[in-house]
Design a protein around this motif. Sequence first.
Motif, mmCIF file in Angstrom:
data_model
loop_
_atom_site.group_PDB
_atom_site.id
_atom_site.type_symbol
_atom_site.label_atom_id
_atom_site.label_comp_id
_atom_site.label_asym_id
_atom_site.label_seq_id
_atom_site.Cartn_x
_atom_site.Cartn_y
_atom_site.Cartn_z
ATOM 1 N N HIS A 175 -10.377 -6.594 0.317
ATOM 2 C CA HIS A 175 -10.328 -7.393 -0.911
ATOM 3 C C HIS A 175 -9.720 -8.782 -0.714
ATOM 4 O O HIS A 175 -9.390 -9.460 -1.690
ATOM 5 C CB HIS A 175 -9.621 -6.624 -2.023
ATOM 6 N N SER A 205 -3.732 -2.716 -9.694
ATOM 7 C CA SER A 205 -4.552 -3.060 -8.524
ATOM 8 C C SER A 205 -4.790 -4.558 -8.399
ATOM 9 O O SER A 205 -4.615 -5.311 -9.351
ATOM 10 C CB SER A 205 -5.916 -2.362 -8.538
ATOM 11 N N CYS A 206 -5.241 -4.964 -7.207
ATOM 12 C CA CYS A 206 -5.479 -6.385 -6.956
ATOM 13 C C CYS A 206 -6.599 -6.949 -7.821
ATOM 14 O O CYS A 206 -6.788 -8.154 -7.875
ATOM 15 C CB CYS A 206 -5.773 -6.624 -5.471
ATOM 16 N N ARG A 265 -11.593 8.399 -3.660
ATOM 17 C CA ARG A 265 -10.816 7.170 -3.498
ATOM 18 C C ARG A 265 -9.402 7.294 -4.076
ATOM 19 O O ARG A 265 -8.427 6.879 -3.470
ATOM 20 C CB ARG A 265 -11.566 6.021 -4.182
ATOM 21 N N ASN A 277 -11.001 -1.246 -8.292
ATOM 22 C CA ASN A 277 -12.288 -1.777 -7.857
ATOM 23 C C ASN A 277 -13.206 -0.766 -7.180
ATOM 24 O O ASN A 277 -14.332 -1.075 -6.860
ATOM 25 C CB ASN A 277 -12.027 -2.942 -6.899
ATOM 26 N N HIS A 282 0.804 -1.232 0.000
ATOM 27 C CA HIS A 282 0.000 0.000 0.000
ATOM 28 C C HIS A 282 0.833 1.277 0.000
ATOM 29 O O HIS A 282 0.532 2.216 -0.713
ATOM 30 C CB HIS A 282 -0.918 0.034 1.220
ATOM 31 N N CYS A 339 -4.343 3.003 -6.813
ATOM 32 C CA CYS A 339 -5.655 2.413 -6.530
ATOM 33 C C CYS A 339 -6.357 3.114 -5.381
ATOM 34 O O CYS A 339 -7.531 3.454 -5.466
ATOM 35 C CB CYS A 339 -5.516 0.933 -6.227
ATOM 36 N N CYS A 376 0.223 -1.249 -4.769
ATOM 37 C CA CYS A 376 -1.155 -0.767 -4.949
ATOM 38 C C CYS A 376 -1.206 0.535 -5.753
ATOM 39 O O CYS A 376 -2.195 0.837 -6.412
ATOM 40 C CB CYS A 376 -1.817 -0.523 -3.602
ATOM 41 N N ASP A 423 -7.618 -6.280 5.077
ATOM 42 C CA ASP A 423 -7.939 -5.584 3.844
ATOM 43 C C ASP A 423 -9.188 -6.216 3.241
ATOM 44 O O ASP A 423 -9.272 -7.440 3.144
ATOM 45 C CB ASP A 423 -6.775 -5.702 2.863
#
Lengths: 467, 204
Positions: free
Chosen positions: A131, A347-348, A436, A430, A64, A411, A408, A129
């Motif tokens: 996600h 991003s994931c 954000r 996402n 992050h 994101c 990250c 987290d």
Amino acid sequence: MAAQTLFDKIWDAHVVTDLGSGMALLAIDRHIMHDLGGGRGLKQIRESGRKVRNPDMVFAVPDHAVSSEPGRTSETTELSSGYMKLLREETSRHGIRLFDLGEPGQGIVHVVGPEMGISLPGSTVVCGDSHTCTHGALGAMAWGIGSSELLHVLATQTLPQTKPKRMRVTFTGRLPEGVQSKDIMLYLIGRLGAAAGAGSAVEFAGLTIQNLSMEARLSLCNLSIEMGARFGMIAPDDTTLEYLAGRAFAPKGALWDRAVAHWRTLPSDEGCVFDREESVDIGAIAPQITWGTSPQDVVGIDGAIPDPTAAAGSSRRFEMETALRYMGLEPLKPIAGTPIDRVFIGSCTNSRIEDLRQAAAIARGRRVDARVTAWVVPGSYNVMKAAEAEGLDTVFRTAGFDWREPGCAQCAAANGEVVAPGERIVSTSNRNFVGRQGPGARTHLASPAMAAASAIAGSIADPRRLA
Amino acid sequence: METFTVLSGVAAPLARENVDTDLIIPIPRLVTLANVDLGKWAFEAIRYHKDGSENSDFVLNQSRYRGAPILIAGRNFGCGSSREGAVVAIRRLGIRCVIAPSFGDIFFNNCFQNSVLPIALPQEEIDRLMEEARTCTSGAAFAVDLEAREIRTPGQRTVAFEVDPNRRQGLLKGLDPIDTTLMRDGEIAAFQDRDRKARPWIYG
Ligand code: SF4
């Protein structure tokens, strides 16, 4: 024994003690920590005089707060330097495996867990987290926890949990050309709403799902939390086993065979009952893109920005108006062709090798529009190396994309890589929530192919036109 | 942990659905290495104008609701990111009870760890409570009674609510969940011994 769901089988196998009234103390198999919560959590445990109960079941990886700047180190920013120092000190003190910068295994926690074979079918996986639901794609029970729960897991390797409801979403129809798992999930969230899965563990099923690659499944389960579901999962099958075989932390030899025999028993039994069932046909959908400030605010790329005056109910109307004002969009105009400033591929959700291949297929031999700043941020060190071995980095660089270091990144802008106020970005991440990606940032969520196509067009674009 | 028994005070109506935890506390406020008062930045994007002045449209900026310990909100409150800072932020703002039709699951769990009580009630009941919160005489108090599991409204209504018995005990007594679980360490060890034989690949 009564027919059971995938979720129930994993739940039952992890009950240490039934606490009554639907609550149980559950054993945790894998705890993966990231840089924002990991170092702090370990420090708190130490200061409270407690110990990490099972350090060999805990893993840590910075993602992050680290910079994604090419050539970055932990010292690139003050923020990352602070977090890295703490994470290194505390993991070494407690004897916890850390995947440090520049090491195989570093990357976004939800890319790394599956990729390293840390997350396994039938296991319980937690991370501070939301996600963490991503790992459910392997047939794991994986969920996001808060920072107090994180301390609880460190100290006890368990968590008291209330059993969620079981929901199954069956996808039918063949994936249309140019449509990816990101699209079918955004479409689902658009249809059912951002709260549809609240209080539920959702299993995704059907032929459409069975035909998806592991990476596509990971992208799909990643978005479970955006429909409100803490757990999203897919039954393990041959695709899962092929993906896991030989991964660094996956079992080997005779242990692998034993594990496989167990994993084969996990899929939901014929005739098991879910609290809620939904069936969605995706055979005719277009690639999807969001227009608002919730992942449920979604349209097909061939669609128009919706009209709030047509909304059902005054509160929805108000919400839509507020979202459109924030996004700087006018109702009824086609979404395609909206000019953009930035593109973020990463991003994931969408930073695995297949995602990068899909974006590169669009970018190859083309140029990013002069008005657009476009980033590609591989999800992990291993993804980065794999992409470079295939020459994808060259494809992106030649086309005018920035090729960056794994993490990250933009994101959630937790590392300071913010999108400026008012800037419009097509993002493969996402969340398009207010602020954000930075205060006032306007985020449109889309697949890697659409993000790449939009970078080239300089405006929101249909990837099918460039394929 | 602080105990939670009966909470009395003003209830503020926040008629908005899907309030996500990024909206409750944006990540830049959480990740700084400095110590920040999260209460000051709770709901930042809708609480303040760009120039830093207060937005009077935001319910908790209105004099009658300022400092309200109870928040009544729309569906799916606290959805999105798992950041516990969201609960800490509203707690610092003085909120100790959130009443909504539904919650983000992780936010819901995080509440109990911070002595905040989340109460889920049907939409029709939320509508009625919001109406009372809007129309009752300024300062009239609601009471959230965890012991009796009921809300008493300024309009003299009594609304029953459900809460998990384990969670309720924890809040009433202010128990630390880690201490409670550590008392079961023997059971955890026994589980791991059994499980190590059944699923050896998990234990490496
Ligand atoms: S990539 Fe984004 S959503 Fe995923 S873990 Fe990182 S910040 Fe969270």
